[in-house]
Write an enzyme that holds these catalytic residues in place. Sequence first.
Site, mmCIF file in Angstrom:
data_model
loop_
_atom_site.group_PDB
_atom_site.id
_atom_site.type_symbol
_atom_site.label_atom_id
_atom_site.label_comp_id
_atom_site.label_asym_id
_atom_site.label_seq_id
_atom_site.Cartn_x
_atom_site.Cartn_y
_atom_site.Cartn_z
ATOM 1 N N ARG A 233 0.864 -1.282 -0.054
ATOM 2 C CA ARG A 233 0.051 0.009 -0.047
ATOM 3 C C ARG A 233 0.901 1.108 0.042
ATOM 4 O O ARG A 233 0.766 2.291 -0.585
ATOM 5 C CB ARG A 233 -0.944 0.128 1.171
ATOM 6 C CG ARG A 233 -2.246 -0.848 1.113
ATOM 7 C CD ARG A 233 -2.846 -1.018 2.327
ATOM 8 N NE ARG A 233 -2.629 -1.372 3.483
ATOM 9 C CZ ARG A 233 -3.029 -2.538 4.006
ATOM 10 N NH1 ARG A 233 -3.650 -3.286 3.265
ATOM 11 N NH2 ARG A 233 -2.516 -3.119 4.992
ATOM 12 N N PHE A 249 -12.499 -2.997 -4.244
ATOM 13 C CA PHE A 249 -12.402 -3.838 -2.944
ATOM 14 C C PHE A 249 -11.460 -3.315 -2.051
ATOM 15 O O PHE A 249 -10.475 -3.821 -1.874
ATOM 16 C CB PHE A 249 -11.729 -5.282 -3.474
ATOM 17 C CG PHE A 249 -12.495 -6.031 -4.725
ATOM 18 C CD1 PHE A 249 -13.368 -6.881 -4.288
ATOM 19 C CD2 PHE A 249 -11.874 -5.662 -5.853
ATOM 20 C CE1 PHE A 249 -14.177 -7.608 -5.661
ATOM 21 C CE2 PHE A 249 -12.427 -6.703 -7.084
ATOM 22 C CZ PHE A 249 -13.486 -7.184 -6.967
ATOM 23 N N ASP A 272 -16.607 -1.266 -2.030
ATOM 24 C CA ASP A 272 -16.575 -2.670 -1.252
ATOM 25 C C ASP A 272 -18.047 -3.044 -1.238
ATOM 26 O O ASP A 272 -18.806 -2.396 -0.975
ATOM 27 C CB ASP A 272 -15.887 -2.368 0.047
ATOM 28 C CG ASP A 272 -15.336 -3.695 0.416
ATOM 29 O OD1 ASP A 272 -14.153 -4.348 0.433
ATOM 30 O OD2 ASP A 272 -16.063 -4.609 1.191
ATOM 31 N N ALA A 301 -18.717 -5.183 -6.757
ATOM 32 C CA ALA A 301 -17.516 -4.712 -7.488
ATOM 33 C C ALA A 301 -17.863 -4.899 -9.100
ATOM 34 O O ALA A 301 -17.740 -3.723 -9.849
ATOM 35 C CB ALA A 301 -16.271 -5.223 -7.185
ATOM 36 N N ASP A 321 -8.062 -5.458 -5.688
ATOM 37 C CA ASP A 321 -7.490 -6.294 -4.704
ATOM 38 C C ASP A 321 -8.697 -7.363 -4.238
ATOM 39 O O ASP A 321 -9.116 -7.121 -3.120
ATOM 40 C CB ASP A 321 -7.277 -5.443 -3.726
ATOM 41 C CG ASP A 321 -6.425 -6.082 -2.488
ATOM 42 O OD1 ASP A 321 -5.869 -7.477 -2.654
ATOM 43 O OD2 ASP A 321 -6.019 -5.599 -1.416
ATOM 44 N N CYS A 361 -4.866 -12.863 -4.171
ATOM 45 C CA CYS A 361 -4.304 -13.278 -2.983
ATOM 46 C C CYS A 361 -4.874 -15.018 -2.999
ATOM 47 O O CYS A 361 -4.725 -15.657 -1.821
ATOM 48 C CB CYS A 361 -5.136 -12.928 -1.876
ATOM 49 S SG CYS A 361 -6.583 -12.731 -1.747
HETATM 50 N N1 SAH Z 1 -7.522 -3.581 -0.311
HETATM 51 C C1 SAH Z 1 -7.934 -3.875 0.896
HETATM 52 C C2 SAH Z 1 -8.047 -5.477 1.135
HETATM 53 C C3 SAH Z 1 -9.176 -5.966 0.139
HETATM 54 S S1 SAH Z 1 -9.733 -7.481 0.637
HETATM 55 C C4 SAH Z 1 -7.104 -3.346 1.904
HETATM 56 O O1 SAH Z 1 -5.939 -2.787 1.527
HETATM 57 O O2 SAH Z 1 -7.118 -3.528 3.148
HETATM 58 C C5 SAH Z 1 -11.155 -7.920 -0.443
HETATM 59 C C6 SAH Z 1 -12.332 -7.150 -0.048
HETATM 60 O O3 SAH Z 1 -13.287 -7.439 -1.119
HETATM 61 C C7 SAH Z 1 -12.980 -7.325 1.272
HETATM 62 O O4 SAH Z 1 -13.269 -6.012 1.836
HETATM 63 C C8 SAH Z 1 -14.622 -7.778 0.617
HETATM 64 O O5 SAH Z 1 -15.380 -6.994 1.670
HETATM 65 C C9 SAH Z 1 -14.471 -7.049 -0.594
HETATM 66 N N2 SAH Z 1 -15.596 -8.037 -1.643
HETATM 67 C C10 SAH Z 1 -15.459 -9.265 -1.800
HETATM 68 N N3 SAH Z 1 -16.451 -9.674 -2.918
HETATM 69 C C11 SAH Z 1 -16.715 -8.467 -3.338
HETATM 70 C C12 SAH Z 1 -17.751 -7.910 -4.202
HETATM 71 N N4 SAH Z 1 -18.179 -8.807 -5.003
HETATM 72 N N5 SAH Z 1 -17.784 -6.600 -4.379
HETATM 73 C C13 SAH Z 1 -17.004 -5.697 -3.674
HETATM 74 N N6 SAH Z 1 -16.472 -6.234 -2.516
HETATM 75 C C14 SAH Z 1 -16.161 -7.346 -2.485
#
Ligand code: SAH
Length: 417
Positions: A233, A249, A272, A301, A321, A361
């Site tokens: 980040r 995300f 998110d 998303a 992400d 991931c």
């Molecule tokens: N980039 C973040 C971590 C992301 S983890 C950081 O740096 O902290 C993945 C994220 O995707 C989670 O917050 C989860 O709530 C979200 N997520 C999972 N499926 C999703 C979807 N279909 N649409 C939007 N968000 C989603």
Amino acid sequence: MNASVDPTVFASPAGDGNLQFPAGVVRLRPEKWRNLVAGHPWVFQSAVASVEGTPRDGEVVDVVSDNGTFIGRGVINSRSRLRVRIYSQVPDRPLDAAFWQERIDRAIRWRETLGLVQPARAVRLVYSESDGLSGLIVDRYDDQLVVQVNALAVARRLDLLLDLLQERLAPSAIYVRTPAETAKAEGLQPMDYVARGRRRAQAVRIYEGQVAFLVDVGAGQKTGYYIDQRDNRQRVARYLANRHVLDLFCYTGGFGLHALVHGQAASVVGVDGSEAALDLAAQNAELNNVQPAVQWVHDDAFRFLDGELEAGRRYGAIVLDPPKFARNRSQIREALRAYHYLNRVALRLLEPDGILVTCSCSGNITRSDFLDMLFGVAQRSARRLDIVEQLGHGPDHPVSMACPETEYLKCVVCRVE
Ligand code: SAH
């Protein structure tokens, strides 16, 4: 503590079993010793020829090759496909308190040497197989610990492990959590409680560089936060100056807030699917005094991307992400299709000379699979795409050469003409 400790000392509350000395021998099928001798700690059910003695789940066993050569000492679990987790390759050494203490101490010392164990910081103190502690994750947020129990072997020794952590670090609280997925795989009761100290009413505040984040240790995703992306980040922020950034995300705003605070980005739209995460994201924006430049969107998303395409919007940088798309090997193809789709749409939303930060991931998707996917996206998009940086997880998430499954995070930074 020495090897002559009463072997029943750490027996579980039910009083059944011996948790230090072998209660049986697991004999492998021919050839199945190879990875294990090299240090891989997982003995799959399919590798086992026979079990001698009557070890109960959670008890110690010695693993031997088909010709009886000692391979390692571990813990058996008949309820898991992962039949034995090996913890030691030293014959005759009991898996006693001194043994676990040494492992934990080595793991913590590594993070201390790197200067990562600091007040108001987030660090992974124990990373499972990479620290010789298969099934145990310990994350630290300021002076609070979150222990993630991913194995029956760990659950059965939990009190001892918690005592060792309390003694070594004197945290103000220790939370214990078991992800539903691993609880099922290991035949465990899911756990979610405060084992030491008291639950704090407020979220913990941590810093990454200058950026402040609130972490909901007891209730957030994973152990409350995504520590594995911490260094990325910060690193990625430098590419984002003056750009309009889409942080897809975004969870609690990680990449987006770094983009604004460290990268002087012009604005951030964070998307998110979790309302709880976005609540914290909004509080984080306030903490960092960047509210005017951010907008949080609660949406799926994929649906959001479609809407943006339709509306003809463009961004100067996009961070992708997503959560783990491939939970097991059978989902790899489907996951690669999802990554392809996501990245392809992102490129369509990206202005000329834009920045794409794309992550995965999914441990089941290798870096080379991921890059192949990106190559396919570039070809079909007819946009020139150059990789400027390839990142993984930080040094508190070491990758064990003996256990390649410990590598999972890919974060690729591209400039897109
Ligand atoms: N980039 C973040 C971590 C992301 S983890 C950081 O740096 O902290 C993945 C994220 O995707 C989670 O917050 C989860 O709530 C979200 N997520 C999972 N499926 C999703 C979807 N279909 N649409 C939007 N968000 C989603």
